[in-house]
Design an enzyme around this catalytic site. Structure first.
Site, short mmCIF file in Angstrom:
data_model
loop_
_atom_site.label_atom_id
_atom_site.label_comp_id
_atom_site.label_asym_id
_atom_site.label_seq_id
_atom_site.Cartn_x
_atom_site.Cartn_y
_atom_site.Cartn_z
N LYS A 22 117.50 15.63 23.57
CA LYS A 22 119.11 16.48 23.78
C LYS A 22 118.78 16.46 25.75
CE LYS A 22 118.86 20.83 24.14
NZ LYS A 22 119.12 21.19 25.68
N ASN A 23 117.58 16.74 26.26
CA ASN A 23 117.51 16.77 27.61
C ASN A 23 117.07 15.68 27.93
OD1 ASN A 23 117.27 19.24 26.76
ND2 ASN A 23 115.71 20.23 27.11
N CYS A 116 122.05 33.25 31.75
CA CYS A 116 121.98 32.77 29.73
C CYS A 116 120.69 34.23 29.19
CB CYS A 116 121.63 31.54 29.44
SG CYS A 116 120.07 30.90 29.87
N ARG A 121 118.54 31.01 36.19
CA ARG A 121 118.57 29.62 36.46
C ARG A 121 119.31 29.67 37.48
NH1 ARG A 121 118.44 28.00 31.26
NH2 ARG A 121 118.23 25.96 31.76
N ASP A 307 109.80 25.50 25.94
CA ASP A 307 111.03 24.79 25.10
C ASP A 307 110.31 24.70 23.39
OD1 ASP A 307 113.27 22.47 26.22
OD2 ASP A 307 112.68 24.34 26.48
N ARG A 399 123.13 23.98 18.90
CA ARG A 399 123.52 22.80 20.52
C ARG A 399 121.93 22.22 20.66
NH1 ARG A 399 123.91 27.22 25.86
NH2 ARG A 399 123.33 24.84 26.36
C1 EPZ Z 1 115.59 21.94 31.44
O1 EPZ Z 1 116.43 23.16 32.30
C2 EPZ Z 1 116.01 21.91 30.46
N1 EPZ Z 1 117.05 21.63 29.56
C3 EPZ Z 1 115.67 23.61 29.61
O2 EPZ Z 1 115.33 23.02 28.50
C4 EPZ Z 1 113.89 23.24 30.01
O3 EPZ Z 1 113.77 25.00 29.62
C5 EPZ Z 1 114.50 23.48 31.55
O4 EPZ Z 1 113.86 22.16 32.28
C6 EPZ Z 1 112.24 23.80 31.98
O5 EPZ Z 1 111.36 22.74 31.26
C7 EPZ Z 1 117.44 20.58 30.07
O6 EPZ Z 1 117.28 19.44 30.84
C8 EPZ Z 1 119.45 20.32 29.54
P1 EPZ Z 1 114.51 23.56 35.72
P2 EPZ Z 1 116.16 22.89 33.89
O7 EPZ Z 1 115.28 23.66 36.90
O8 EPZ Z 1 116.25 21.62 34.11
C9 EPZ Z 1 114.03 27.28 38.35
C10 EPZ Z 1 115.70 23.79 25.97
O9 EPZ Z 1 115.87 24.69 25.11
N2 EPZ Z 1 114.42 27.09 38.87
O10 EPZ Z 1 113.18 22.62 35.14
O11 EPZ Z 1 117.65 23.97 34.14
C11 EPZ Z 1 114.25 27.98 37.30
O12 EPZ Z 1 114.79 29.33 37.05
C12 EPZ Z 1 116.43 24.10 27.83
O13 EPZ Z 1 116.29 22.57 25.58
C13 EPZ Z 1 115.11 27.31 40.59
O14 EPZ Z 1 114.15 28.25 40.43
O15 EPZ Z 1 114.93 24.07 33.60
C14 EPZ Z 1 113.59 27.78 35.78
O16 EPZ Z 1 112.24 29.74 36.56
C15 EPZ Z 1 116.26 25.04 27.23
N3 EPZ Z 1 115.78 26.68 41.65
C16 EPZ Z 1 112.64 27.18 36.44
O17 EPZ Z 1 112.81 26.88 38.49
C17 EPZ Z 1 116.49 26.21 40.95
O18 EPZ Z 1 117.65 25.10 41.98
C18 EPZ Z 1 112.02 25.49 35.21
O19 EPZ Z 1 114.03 24.94 35.71
C19 EPZ Z 1 116.38 25.11 39.67
C20 EPZ Z 1 115.19 25.81 38.49
#
Ligand code: EPZ
Length: 420
Positions: A22-23, A116, A121, A307, A399
């Site tokens: 998915k990701n 969420c 996020r 995850d 999802r």
């Molecule tokens: C991806 O989300 C995945 N989703 C998430 O999987 C996964 O948990 C996450 O990466 C971490 O591995 C998809 O790929 C569709 P991040 P993403 O930006 O990219 C902070 C699932 O269950 N952050 O890597 O949105 C954020 O708050 C889902 O399949 C900022 O601070 O996550 C978090 O603490 C849930 N500023 C950390 O970074 C930003 O601009 C990592 O988030 C962006 C993120």
């Protein structure tokens, strides 16, 4: 709305084939916006989230056809640039259309994704990256409005307070592939899904080095063309079925999995007592007589994946001893704790830590899914609990897991759907 009913106690045995990731497929579908030519993407899982991305692409003027896991996205000259609130708010990953729209059209209007249950996020790193490439950003009425006369390569540090960002890395890569000159992304996310996106973009004609490592170098090109690509297997679905084998004391062979994407998880599961025999693209998972507690800290890849945090917590609730689970990516990602405790687990939350004291057994109960991986955790708990567990709001599960109930049934689980 459906609910899942599970009668616990079956030892799961047999083979299961993992779906495409998915990701990985979500940002790759967004990347099709970078060309008007046809893109054929294989091993696309049938999920609520992939359907949402199809709707977003169609709303932007793309033709999207789906035939047995193969998606064909064909271009349209007059591609739109507005990704509206009702679609983006249902799936945060939709925000990754920002980069390709900027890369192709030099303009984009994308709704800010809501928070969420697993956290606020934010998208500050996405904005920082595209601004560094020359985009002008306004935030108005809940939308990010971006436009650029031209995009110029830059040296961008993309690390945040929680480490690297998967989708910010993807968004900025997709904006940079058509920027003039060289872009260097430092502290880029290293997840296999980012590497798969990089491979897809290179097939489209992009010039990228280092994708899947913390330093990515991109030389901008003028035009990208259509491609054919097969999505990598979903490492989190694979990990979920590995835990299903361990928690039910079963014997599951998982097919279509890349062990190299699961280093940290395999290490921890073996420490807990898993016996895993690996071959090129499959793994057989059984357990030693008695499982042992393990301590987990979630980290960006190649660390232990956030995850898989909820799923391994389910396993630890029935493992004798004390395990400490620390969530460093999303410190609030513990919605599953209260539900597990309703099933008789002994878990204490201390800030970003959950202290799990193994119990002899869980008891089936009516529980509620709150997010994708918490739902998977409750399914795992239901498989081992005494009695019957009913899980409501399973749209969260749908999802990210393709046909998880039928896959579990084929392994001997007593699991079925009922109307709420
Ligand atoms: C991806 O989300 C995945 N989703 C998430 O999987 C996964 O948990 C996450 O990466 C971490 O591995 C998809 O790929 C569709 P991040 P993403 O930006 O990219 C902070 C699932 O269950 N952050 O890597 O949105 C954020 O708050 C889902 O399949 C900022 O601070 O996550 C978090 O603490 C849930 N500023 C950390 O970074 C930003 O601009 C990592 O988030 C962006 C993120």
């Amino acid at each position: 709305m459906d609910k899942l009913v599970i009668r616990g106690g079956q030892k799961l045995k047999g083979e299961v084939t993992i779906s495409g990731s998915k990701n990985s497929v979500l940002p790759i579908l967004a990347a099709t916006l970078l060309t008007d030519e046809k893109c054929v993407i294989r091993d696309v899982p049938a999920l609520r989230d992939t359907n949402t991305m199809f709707r977003i692409l169609r709303s932007l003027g793309k033709t999207v056809e789906l035939e047995k896991g193969v998606v064909t996205v064909s271009g349209s000259k007059e591609c739109g640039w507005v990704a509206d609130y009702k679609l983006v708010s249902t799936m945060r990953a939709s925000f990754c259309v920002l980069g390709p729209l900027l890369g192709k059209l030099k303009k984009a209007q994308v709704s800010l994704p809501g928070g969420c249950v697993i956290g606020v996020r934010p998208v500050d790193l996405h904005i920082k990256g595209v601004k560094a490439l020359g985009a002008h950003i306004d935030v108005e009425g809940g939308y990010v409005i971006a436009h650029a006369k031209r995009l110029k390569g830059a040296h961008i540090y993309l690390g945040g307070e929680y480490g690297s960002s998967v989708l910010a890395t993807g968004n900025v890569m997709m904006a940079a592939v058509c920027a003039e000159g060289k872009t260097i992304l430092e502290s880029a996310a290293c997840e296999p899904e980012v590497a798969d996106l990089g491979d897809f973009l290179i097939k489209m004609g992009a010039r990228i080095k280092g994708h899947g490592t913390p330093i990515i170098e991109i030389e901008g090109v003028k035009k990208l063309h259509g491609v054919a690509h097969t999505i990598i297997p979903d490492r989190i679905e694979a990990g979920t079925f590995m835990v299903a084998s361990l928690i039910t004391d079963g014997d599951i062979t998982i097919k279509n999995v890349n062990p190299r994407h699961l280093g940290a998880l395999l290490d921890k599961l073996k420490e807990a007592g898993a016996v895993i025999s690996e071959s090129a693209m499959s793994m057989r998972v059984v357990r030693k007589k008695q499982l042992r507690p393990v301590n987990i800290t979630t980290l960006p890849y190649p660390g232990f994946p956030t995850d898989m945090q909820a799923q391994i917590m389910a396993l630890m609730t029935v493992t004798p001893g004390i395990s400490v689970i620390t969530e460093k990516i999303y410190p609030d990602r513990f919605m599953h704790v209260a539900e597990l405790n309703r099933m008789g687990a002994h878990i204490q939350r201390e800030g970003p830590h959950a202290i799990v004291e193994g119990v002899r057994y869980l008891s089936g109960a009516p529980v509620m899914a709150s997010d994708l991986r918490a739902s998977a955790c409750l399914v795992l708990a239901g498989l081992v609990a005494k009695g019957t567990t009913t899980i409501s709001r399973i749209y969260h599960l749908e999802r990210g897991y393709e046909n998880i109930d039928t896959k579990l049934q084929s392994l001997g689980a007593k699991i079925w759907r009922e109307k709420e």
